[in-house]
Design an enzyme around this catalytic site. Structure first.
Site: not given
Ligand code: BG6
Length: 466
Positions: A166, A368
């Site tokens: 990201e 993800e």
């Molecule tokens: C993605 C990232 O943006 O989303 C992770 O690669 C992150 O590191 C995940 O944890 C979920 O977002 P958040 O801010 O709720 O942890």
């Protein structure tokens, strides 16, 4: 939705990162990252004052965690090497750190898990941040050296490599929205950082190709980039100005990276529009050739939410930054209130089809996807298991749209669920839980399956999305 299936060969895995799981922030010679510095300076910024120090205790439990991932039928997992652990303050290999990662990767392999390695997950070493971070060519070069050392050290062990996770997020969170350290509201600085990361990515890919050419990286290895692409939408009956705003947001957030990794260049329309408002990138002689080396073998698509855009409501914001687009509040949006993110499963299909149309040769996987919910304890049943039907529903819908995109020609090869095991979410710490597996902070980080784990296991076994 009726039952649909994902093709044979489609892989399932777990997405994780070093800084969110490892903990052990001072073990094996680890240096301070910006997360440690922020935790040390302002622990009150972190939910329940839980800073970067502990991760989810993965360093003490990785063997057990790998068994757990395998028991869910997962074939792969992604983590990130922490720059602050692999190298010392002189930019040389830290033997203790490297031994740690060798042990980790060997342990995953021993249970049949393929390790995907990412090199950077928002975790800038603090001493390099103090030398200018991504705005400094010295730091960009230091990253390329770090990548080279990592490729050489693990080049025979690791097949799947990624330069960045990201890369759009630091420009946004640290330099535009001021929600992460160092809390700036500076659009021009954010674009300089974005450009610096693009150069760093391209230099790392060049290192990878060179080392693969000399056999120091295995011949079947692949290099990629992972980004959180946000499919852009606007009003049903948009004006020209709305459409222009969409193109600009899409250009900065999505096409910037897609063009870089497929064409080895940045989108001209976007760069031109920035320049027309006085935002000029710090381009140096030779950069064009560097960026040309940034094309990858495949891409990771992190999908959480779409972006909804309309024409800007003002030209300049209160900090003097040019405004190219405003958020459009779609009245039908379904929200995950815990995170403040819209849930829009069809976005994964729409963006997959956009890639199939505009970047037809590009292979990708969902690197993800997941849902973080606050207060999951309220869903615990009498036997103590969290009944996370909302998570099953979320994953089911996204997988169904992925299956449809594949049927219609999208080159999506697999799916990594974000988290799988609850982990530390930056300054939200443990507020929102993403896992299929609960981590009990009051009981030594012990692991407990949630209802979704059983459901996901059936999907990985059958490839049928019930
Ligand atoms: C993605 C990232 O943006 O989303 C992770 O690669 C992150 O590191 C995940 O944890 C979920 O977002 P958040 O801010 O709720 O942890």
């Amino acid at each position: 939705m009726s039952i649909c299936t994902l093709p044979e060969g489609f892989f399932f895995g777990a997405a994780m990162s070093g800084p969110q799981t490892e903990g052990a922030w001072q073990r094996y010679g680890k240096l301070e990252s910006l997360w440690d510095t922020w935790s040390n300076e302002r622990i009150e910024d972190f939910h329940n004052r839980v800073g970067s120090y502990a991760g989810n205790d993965f360093t003490n439990r990785y063997k057990e965690d790998f068994e757990l991932l395998r028991s869910l039928g997962l074939a792969s997992w992604r983590t990130s090497i922490q720059w602050t652990r692999l190298l010392d303050a002189n930019g040389k290999l830290n033997p203790e750190g490297s031994e740690y990662y060798h042990r980790l990767f060997a342990s995953a392999e021993a249970v049949g898990l393929e390790t995907f390695v990412n090199l950077y997950h928002f975790d800038m070493p603090t001493y390099l941040f103090r030398r200018g971070g991504w705005e400094s060519r010295e730091v960009i070069e230091a990253y390329a050296t770090y990548a080279r050392i990592a490729f050489r050290e693990f080049g025979q062990e690791i097949k799947y490599w990624f330069t960045f996770n990201e890369p759009i997020v630091e420009p946004q969170q640290r330099y535009t929205d001021a929600v992460w350290y160092p809390f700036h509201h500076d659009f021009a600085q954010a674009r300089t950082v974005q450009y610096g990361i693009s150069i760093a990515h391209s230099l790392a890919v060049a290192e990878f190709r060179e080392l693969q050419g000399t056999g120091q990286v295995r011949a079947d290895a692949k290099i990629g980039l992972i980004n959180c692409f946000t499919p852009p939408y606007t009003k049903e009956d948009p004006s020209e100005a709305d459409l222009l705003a969409v193109r600009m947001a899409d250009g900065i957030d999505n096409r910037w990276w897609l063009d870089l990794v497929t064409k080895g260049s940045l989108p001209e329309e976007t760069i031109g529009a920035l320049s027309s408002r006085g935002i000029n990138l710090p381009v140096r002689a030779g950069d064009e050739q560097i960026l040309a080396q940034g094309t990858v073998d495949w891409l990771g698509f992190n999908y959480y939410r779409p972006e909804r855009i309309q024409a800007p409501e003002r030209d300049v914001d209160e900090y003097g930054n040019p405004v190219f687009a405003s958020e459009y509040a779609w009245p039908d949006a379904v929200m995950n209130e815990s995170r403040g993110w819209e849930i829009y499963p069809k976005g994964i299909y729409d963006f997959g089809m956009t890639m199939a149309r505009d970047y037809p040769d590009l292979e990708w996987f969902v690197s993800e996807n997941g849902i973080g919910i606050q207060g999951e304890g309220a869903f615990r049943d009498a036997s103590g298991t969290i009944q996370d039907d909302y998570r099953i529903d979320f994953v089911r819908q996204h997988l169904s749209w992925i299956a449809r995109a594949i049927e219609e020609g999208a080159k999506c090869r697999g799916y990594h669920y974000w988290g799988v095991i609850d982990c530390w979410s930056w300054n939200n710490a443990y507020k929102n839980r993403y896992g299929l597996v609960e981590v009990n902070l009051d009981n030594g980080y012990s692991r407990h399956l949630k209802k979704s784990a059983g459901w996901f296991k059936r999907v990985t076994a059958t490839h049928a999305i019930e």
